[in-house]
Design a protein around this motif. Sequence first.
Motif, mmCIF file in Angstrom:
data_model
loop_
_atom_site.group_PDB
_atom_site.id
_atom_site.type_symbol
_atom_site.label_atom_id
_atom_site.label_comp_id
_atom_site.label_asym_id
_atom_site.label_seq_id
_atom_site.Cartn_x
_atom_site.Cartn_y
_atom_site.Cartn_z
ATOM 1 N N GLN A 65 4.352 5.299 -5.901
ATOM 2 C CA GLN A 65 3.945 5.320 -7.335
ATOM 3 C C GLN A 65 3.088 6.357 -7.848
ATOM 4 O O GLN A 65 3.157 6.948 -8.839
ATOM 5 C CB GLN A 65 3.709 3.933 -7.635
ATOM 6 N N SER A 66 2.033 6.672 -6.977
ATOM 7 C CA SER A 66 0.962 7.267 -7.505
ATOM 8 C C SER A 66 1.503 8.994 -7.397
ATOM 9 O O SER A 66 1.222 9.674 -8.262
ATOM 10 C CB SER A 66 -0.203 7.341 -6.753
ATOM 11 N N THR A 124 11.921 0.948 -7.754
ATOM 12 C CA THR A 124 12.964 1.682 -8.566
ATOM 13 C C THR A 124 12.315 3.420 -8.314
ATOM 14 O O THR A 124 11.064 3.583 -8.539
ATOM 15 C CB THR A 124 12.603 1.372 -9.977
ATOM 16 N N VAL A 125 13.331 4.038 -7.879
ATOM 17 C CA VAL A 125 13.291 5.471 -7.437
ATOM 18 C C VAL A 125 13.290 6.251 -8.825
ATOM 19 O O VAL A 125 14.314 6.059 -9.422
ATOM 20 C CB VAL A 125 14.020 5.988 -6.547
ATOM 21 N N VAL A 130 8.895 13.707 0.221
ATOM 22 C CA VAL A 130 8.062 13.318 -0.635
ATOM 23 C C VAL A 130 6.887 14.079 -1.274
ATOM 24 O O VAL A 130 6.509 15.005 -0.329
ATOM 25 C CB VAL A 130 7.404 11.529 -0.263
ATOM 26 N N PRO A 131 6.612 14.042 -2.680
ATOM 27 C CA PRO A 131 5.500 14.934 -3.035
ATOM 28 C C PRO A 131 4.304 14.667 -2.411
ATOM 29 O O PRO A 131 3.880 13.674 -2.133
ATOM 30 C CB PRO A 131 5.708 14.878 -4.459
ATOM 31 N N GLN A 132 3.588 15.743 -2.386
ATOM 32 C CA GLN A 132 2.262 15.764 -2.093
ATOM 33 C C GLN A 132 1.233 15.525 -3.204
ATOM 34 O O GLN A 132 1.981 15.675 -4.422
ATOM 35 C CB GLN A 132 1.616 17.116 -1.239
ATOM 36 N N PRO A 133 0.032 15.114 -3.126
ATOM 37 C CA PRO A 133 -0.837 14.859 -4.474
ATOM 38 C C PRO A 133 -0.576 16.266 -5.222
ATOM 39 O O PRO A 133 -0.887 17.574 -4.593
ATOM 40 C CB PRO A 133 -1.994 14.587 -4.200
ATOM 41 N N PRO A 134 -0.543 16.312 -6.672
ATOM 42 C CA PRO A 134 -0.559 17.599 -7.354
ATOM 43 C C PRO A 134 -1.727 18.178 -7.444
ATOM 44 O O PRO A 134 -2.650 17.911 -7.136
ATOM 45 C CB PRO A 134 -0.098 17.032 -8.807
ATOM 46 N N TYR A 135 -1.285 19.607 -7.674
ATOM 47 C CA TYR A 135 -2.603 20.465 -7.759
ATOM 48 C C TYR A 135 -2.427 21.370 -9.032
ATOM 49 O O TYR A 135 -1.299 21.481 -9.655
ATOM 50 C CB TYR A 135 -3.064 21.307 -6.598
ATOM 51 N N THR A 136 -3.336 22.045 -9.608
ATOM 52 C CA THR A 136 -3.237 22.894 -10.593
ATOM 53 C C THR A 136 -3.452 24.410 -10.378
ATOM 54 O O THR A 136 -4.415 24.677 -9.518
ATOM 55 C CB THR A 136 -4.091 22.385 -11.714
ATOM 56 N N ASN A 156 0.836 -1.180 -0.122
ATOM 57 C CA ASN A 156 0.032 -0.133 0.074
ATOM 58 C C ASN A 156 0.821 1.294 -0.002
ATOM 59 O O ASN A 156 0.661 2.274 -0.752
ATOM 60 C CB ASN A 156 -0.970 0.105 1.307
ATOM 61 N N THR A 157 2.001 1.416 0.691
ATOM 62 C CA THR A 157 2.766 2.406 0.867
ATOM 63 C C THR A 157 3.451 2.400 -0.415
ATOM 64 O O THR A 157 3.660 3.655 -1.246
ATOM 65 C CB THR A 157 3.849 1.929 1.978
#
Length: 280
Positions: free
Chosen positions: A97-98, A109-110, A123-129, A91-92
């Motif tokens: 990957q998402s 694989t990074v 790590v990145p947060q979910p993207p926004y526009t 799950n992590t």
Amino acid sequence: MFPVSVNRHIDEHLKNVVLEIETKNPDLSVFTARQFRYNLFQNTVELTIKEPRQFNVLEEFIIRAGLEFDPPPTSTELASVLGLDAVFVNNTIATLQSLQTLSLDSTITVTNEGRLFYEKGTVPQPPYTVTVYAICDALEESVIFQSEYLDDVSMKLPDLTKVVKISDKSINISALEIEKIQNIVKDSDLTFHVPEQGKIVTDFQVIPPTKNIWQSLDLLVIFNAKEDIFNIQVCKGEEILKPASKKINSLLKQGKIYLTELCELSNENIALAREEIIQN
């Protein structure tokens, strides 16, 4: 001093500007000072942005494993090493990957983007526009982004393209590489791409149509009697547009535009005024 025998074209709102130029420097004479309109191209652009957050302990272990193990482990292998439930690890990994921190491989694989975030402990947060507006200026050969929509202005002014050849085509924003878009964002003084803070523009989309926008500018033809040369100065208000001025001066030297059209004076009147200015 400009000879009174030659009737030069000075727009009303530029008379004080001309007076200031000629008063401060007696070697300079303004042959014309006119306002023109010219066309900009505006596109709506949607930027995709990612910002960082601190990674948790499990995320750090997973990313480190992808970077340091040779060969990279599978999720099952890593779960066994860590002594954790494989479902929990999977799950992590799916979350990473998402977020494009890990690639969609059978082994851990990074991605290059994941490396950049990991180096900062994030790590990145979910993207926004966000929506910005790309302004393409064919005269200055530039593209900038701005947050505010640029309104078209109805103006009864002579068209600059009647005397200066300017491209009537917009730059194809969609064809630009993401690195170019990131640089334009930074050069436009927008805070959407700040890599040192982990804030990254990762993608973009141009939303049609392209809109034509009329803008005004001031054009002055200035004669330097001491050096016996003409110089064209393009301005918006008090700001001198250096790239535009350089381009138009280059066109003048190449014989692609003419003083007679810019000044609305005949060659005879230009020569007469020039000689009289030099002699005085």
